[in-house]
Design an enzyme around this catalytic site. Structure first.
Site, short mmCIF file in Angstrom:
data_model
loop_
_atom_site.label_atom_id
_atom_site.label_comp_id
_atom_site.label_asym_id
_atom_site.label_seq_id
_atom_site.Cartn_x
_atom_site.Cartn_y
_atom_site.Cartn_z
N ARG A 1 -1.01 -5.30 -2.52
CA ARG A 1 -0.96 -5.41 -1.06
C ARG A 1 0.30 -6.17 -0.69
NH1 ARG A 1 -4.20 -1.98 -1.09
NH2 ARG A 1 -6.25 -1.91 -0.11
N GLU B 1 2.40 -2.27 7.04
CA GLU B 1 2.36 -0.80 6.89
C GLU B 1 1.86 -0.12 8.15
OE1 GLU B 1 0.09 0.41 3.45
OE2 GLU B 1 1.19 -0.98 2.20
N HIS C 1 2.75 3.72 -0.18
CA HIS C 1 1.38 3.36 -0.58
C HIS C 1 0.68 4.56 -1.25
CE1 HIS C 1 -2.13 0.43 0.35
NE2 HIS C 1 -2.37 1.11 -0.76
C1 DGY Z 1 -7.03 0.81 -2.62
O1 DGY Z 1 -7.90 1.44 -3.23
O2 DGY Z 1 -7.25 -0.27 -2.09
C2 DGY Z 1 -5.68 1.43 -2.55
O3 DGY Z 1 -4.74 0.57 -2.04
C3 DGY Z 1 -5.73 2.71 -1.79
O4 DGY Z 1 -6.29 3.63 -2.63
#
Ligand code: DGY
Length: 328
Positions: free
Chosen positions: A243, A272, A290
């Site tokens: 993240r 984002e 992402h």
């Molecule tokens: C998650 O699973 O949290 C990813 O960032 C998106 O698939």
């Protein structure tokens, strides 16, 4: 549980086969758009459904949960990260939250490894040079990157994804170092020949490449602060598929621009879908939208996992991927 099928509201378009399987079992209403559900629609949804099947990008905060109707008992997230859900507030209202861990770990680790290779070896710069017509033939001194083999990789968060990254990294000749909330079991540590650092600061000052693989929680927000980024040596690289807010993105962009870090591979961003303008311009940065878990296989497995959680819940059992707020 009543005999009536549960009313599940799906906040976003999922792969057809996943939607079909959900509809076979439950009364499903789909928002049917490939965008996060707007807040007013989410507010309506939480008032009327038994299960909110949501995704990253839906903002499920305390304000929204305060509008939840008495039927809402499960928030089943399609995805591993639950930083967009106020899990404590949900628990306080007796709402269970689940996610879809493990099924995407291998694909996500592939992407982390691809970035670990792509940034030091200048893969994207090379593609761009060729496309722009700047390739005039092989040169002994052009497009030189850095060797990956023999470098020290520092993994922050040696959970499922972190361990899968470590296995790949070993095969590429990197030594594995890690920092984790808790030291992992000796048997896995030995298999990965991983060195544990209780102090993140000490690990950062010794590694060549950092891979961010911990979840975003209040405790990991800006874990890589400006002060910590400054502990890295100037030839170090950072890769993040977790993240954006785990890193102080502005500090990272400044340090790359000032050549106080060698480069970065980022699949996730602080705001984002907006991307920091300085990072966008930096040649030694590989930016992805992402997409670390974006394979057909992962998405279907994520859907199946979400469905198992809802079904177990519907049958009166504890769903397997319950999020326990104290464990976050
Ligand atoms: C998650 O699973 O949290 C990813 O960032 C998106 O698939």
């Amino acid at each position: 549980m009543s005999e009536q099928p549960l009313k599940v509201i799906l906040t976003r378009k999922l792969p057809d086969e996943v939607e079909q399987r959900l509809s076979d079992l439950f009364e499903v209403t789909s928002y049917n758009d490939d965008k996060p559900m707007p807040q007013p629609a989410l507010a309506e949804a939480v008032q009327s459904c038994d299960v909110l099947a949501c995704t990253l990008g839906d903002r499920i905060d305390e304000d929204l949960l305060s509008l939840a109707g008495p039927r809402l008992k499960l928030i089943a997230n399609f995805g591993a990260g639950v930083d967009h859900i106020d899990v404590q507030a949900a628990e306080a209202r007796g709402i269970t939250v689940t996610n879809t861990p493990s099924v995407l770990a291998e694909d996500a680790a592939d992407m982390a490894m691809a970035l670990i290779m792509a940034v030091p070896r200048r893969l994207v710069e090379g593609v761009e040079a060729l496309r722009d017509g700047r390739f005039t033939g092989w040169s002994p001194t052009w497009m030189l990157g850095h060797r990956v083999r023999g470098k020290k990789l520092g993994i922050i968060g040696l959970g499922r994804v972190g361990q899968a990254v470590a296995r790949r990294a070993r095969a590429f000749g990197l030594s594995v170092h890690y920092h984790n909330r808790n030291r992992i079991n000796t048997h896995i540590e030995n298999e990965l020949e991983a060195t544990y650092w209780d102090s993140l600061d000490q690990m950062l000052s010794r590694v060549d490449i950092v891979s961010v693989n911990c979840p975003q929680t209040p405790a990991t927000y800006h874990l890589l602060s400006r002060r910590r980024l400054e502990l890295l040596h100037k030839d170090a690289y950072i890769v993040n598929i977790s993240r954006g807010d785990i890193i102080d993105e502005e500090a990272l962009a400044d340090m790359i621009a000032d050549k106080r870090l060698a480069g970065a591979g980022l699949d996730v961003f602080s705001k984002e879908p907006a991307v920091n303008a300085q990072l966008m311009k930096a040649p030694n940065v590989v930016l992805l939208p992402h997409m670390a878990s974006a394979t057909v296989e992962s998405r279907i497995d994520m859907g199946d996992r979400m469905l198992i959680n809802i079904k177990m819940f519907a049958d009166g059992h504890k769903p397997p991927d319950r999020i326990i707020p104290e464990m976050l």
